[in-house]
Motif scaffolding. Structure first.
Motif, mmCIF file in Angstrom:
data_model
loop_
_atom_site.group_PDB
_atom_site.id
_atom_site.type_symbol
_atom_site.label_atom_id
_atom_site.label_comp_id
_atom_site.label_asym_id
_atom_site.label_seq_id
_atom_site.Cartn_x
_atom_site.Cartn_y
_atom_site.Cartn_z
ATOM 1 N N ASP A 408 0.799 -1.202 0.075
ATOM 2 C CA ASP A 408 -0.088 0.041 0.043
ATOM 3 C C ASP A 408 0.722 1.342 -0.164
ATOM 4 O OD1 ASP A 408 -2.361 -1.676 0.007
ATOM 5 O OD2 ASP A 408 -2.320 -1.564 2.188
ATOM 6 N N ILE A 409 2.084 1.085 0.857
ATOM 7 C CA ILE A 409 2.663 2.239 0.585
ATOM 8 C C ILE A 409 3.466 2.565 -0.819
ATOM 9 C CG2 ILE A 409 4.999 3.328 1.668
ATOM 10 C CD1 ILE A 409 4.409 1.531 4.209
ATOM 11 N N ARG A 414 3.787 7.648 -7.441
ATOM 12 C CA ARG A 414 3.568 7.621 -8.783
ATOM 13 C C ARG A 414 4.726 7.744 -9.637
ATOM 14 N NH1 ARG A 414 -0.127 6.101 -6.864
ATOM 15 N NH2 ARG A 414 -2.478 6.774 -6.919
ATOM 16 N N MET A 415 4.840 7.102 -10.606
ATOM 17 C CA MET A 415 6.292 6.993 -11.723
ATOM 18 C C MET A 415 5.878 8.152 -12.584
ATOM 19 S SD MET A 415 8.925 5.392 -11.258
ATOM 20 C CE MET A 415 8.745 3.508 -10.676
#
Length: 419
Positions: A408-409, A414-415
């Motif tokens: 979840d972390i 986002r990439m």
């Protein structure tokens, strides 16, 4: 009231064995006692029974919703220092008319949120903040009841990083500038100066600095009333200390008697903002030993809690009692140990050469007095998931903040498109 005590050789929180909680939720974890929270509230608020005093819990000490609601059910208000804390207090059931918004750097968005919620009071700490609040409130067509936080230049005689009442600290209006600042506020639209606020620091174990600060506030009150200001409230902040080791502490009754001796005849509503004194000794941090490492000159107890879980020892050189969850034999010989965590920092040290009974991998240890500024200051450093918070009520316990999964972390990030 002792709620963390050994029973049949096992450390309990009220009627719940910490070993059973560890088996259910894993380690490390924070554990809070409902009975201790309620007892601490009763001792503090009860000392002011029958007086025109509002007690607003300082949410920054421990902002878990269940903790706030426990106090709200007893009649507590809330002292908040961000929109997030204000929204926590409201979500936990604190009425807006019992919320005070403090803080040295409130943004315009936070001001709008506070005014929209209809809170009791905003504590202003500078002329630029005053002018911003006037602009925001006027634009909304409302008038904000405000206090100025006055810096009385009183040495709280506490740790430098938690002292807030000296002239070199960033907090508040200089005492000698207060008359001019109140005059400026009286001339502005959208704000109504009705109070004086003061807060000189945290973990005070002597009433003398409080007395000195409150006497200066009382003197200022008379001056401001002579100037024509309708000052009808005093916000005296918090800061009363707790016992971490062997501190000699004034009782809530002693504190109340001192406050009343100064403010009792001033015709003001008094707001008090205790935090640590309500939650500090109502919580423990439980960790499991990973390894016992024998160095050339000292022995290390390496546990699965770290400085990201409890930063106070690294940040303030603070002391927390440490004891095994399974009680040592009465004749056990203690050994000096460095109690450390697994984070790759030398500062990840909880205690140096602390006398402890023999320990082995897998043994549980409890860090005392961890209810304040523990979980609330924790971080995800080293991509270590925030640890669970558990609340006990008698023999029952519930997870009030679960441990997040590492998946979840990672999923929260986002990439960028070029990678």
């Amino acid at each position: 009231m002792t709620v963390f005590a050994y029973r049949n050789g096992i450390l309990h929180a009220e009627d719940a064995a910490l070993t059973a909680i560890a088996d259910a939720v894993g380690t490390p974890f924070y554990c809070y006692s409902t009975a201790a929270l309620r007892a601490n509230w009763a001792a503090f608020a009860g000392a002011f029974a029958g007086q025109d005093v509002g007690v607003c819990y300082a949410v920054k000490a421990n902002s878990n919703l269940a903790v706030i609601r426990t106090f709200a059910e007893q009649g507590a208000g809330a002292d908040v220092v961000s929109e997030g804390e204000m929204r926590r207090a409201l979500a936990a059931g604190v009425p807006p008319e019992r919320i005070v918004f403090s803080g040295v750097g409130k943004t315009r968005d936070e001001m709008r949120a506070a005014l929209s919620a209809g809170i009791f009071q905003l504590n202003v700490e500078s002329i630029p903040e005053l002018e911003a609040l006037s602009e925001v409130a006027s634009g909304m067509g409302v008038t904000a009841d405000i206090a100025f936080r006055v810096n009385p230049d009183v040495d709280a005689k506490t740790h430098a990083k938690i002292a807030t009442g000296k002239k070199e600290n960033k907090f508040g209006i200089d005492y000698d500038h207060a008359r001019d600042v109140y005059a400026r506020a009286a001339a502005l639209p959208g704000v109504r100066p009705v109070a004086i606020a003061v807060h000189i620091g945290s973990q005070l174990t002597d009433l003398a600095p409080f007395r000195a600060a409150f006497l200066r506030v009382a003197d200022l009150l008379h001056v401001l009333r002579t100037d024509g200001h309708d000052i009808r409230r005093l916000d005296l902040g918090g800061g009363l200390g707790i016992r971490y080791k062997d501190e000699a502490l004034p009782s809530p009754a002693d504190y109340a008697a001192m406050v009343t001796s100064i403010t009792g005849n001033l015709g003001c509503h008094v707001t008090l903002e205790p935090g640590r004194t309500l939650v500090g000794n109502a919580g423990v941090l439980v960790a499991r030993t990973i390894y016992v490492k024998q160095g050339l000159h000292r022995q290390f107890l390496i546990v699965d809690a770290a400085m990201n879980d409890l930063i106070r020892p690294a940040l303030y050189d603070s002391y927390h009692g440490i004891r095994p969850v399974v009680e040592a034999a009465s004749d056990a010989t203690t050994v000096p140990m460095d109690v450390v965590g697994p984070v790759c920092e030398s500062g990840d040290t909880f205690a140096l050469q602390r006398p402890l009974p023999p320990m082995a991998a897998g043994d549980l240890v409890a860090f005392d007095s961890a209810g304040a500024y523990g979980a609330v200051m924790s971080s995800g450093y080293n991509t270590r998931p925030l640890i669970p918070e558990v609340m006990v009520n008698g023999a029952d316990f519930a997870v009030i903040r679960p441990r997040p999964r590492i998946e979840d972390i990672l999923a929260a990030e986002r990439m960028p498109g070029w990678l």
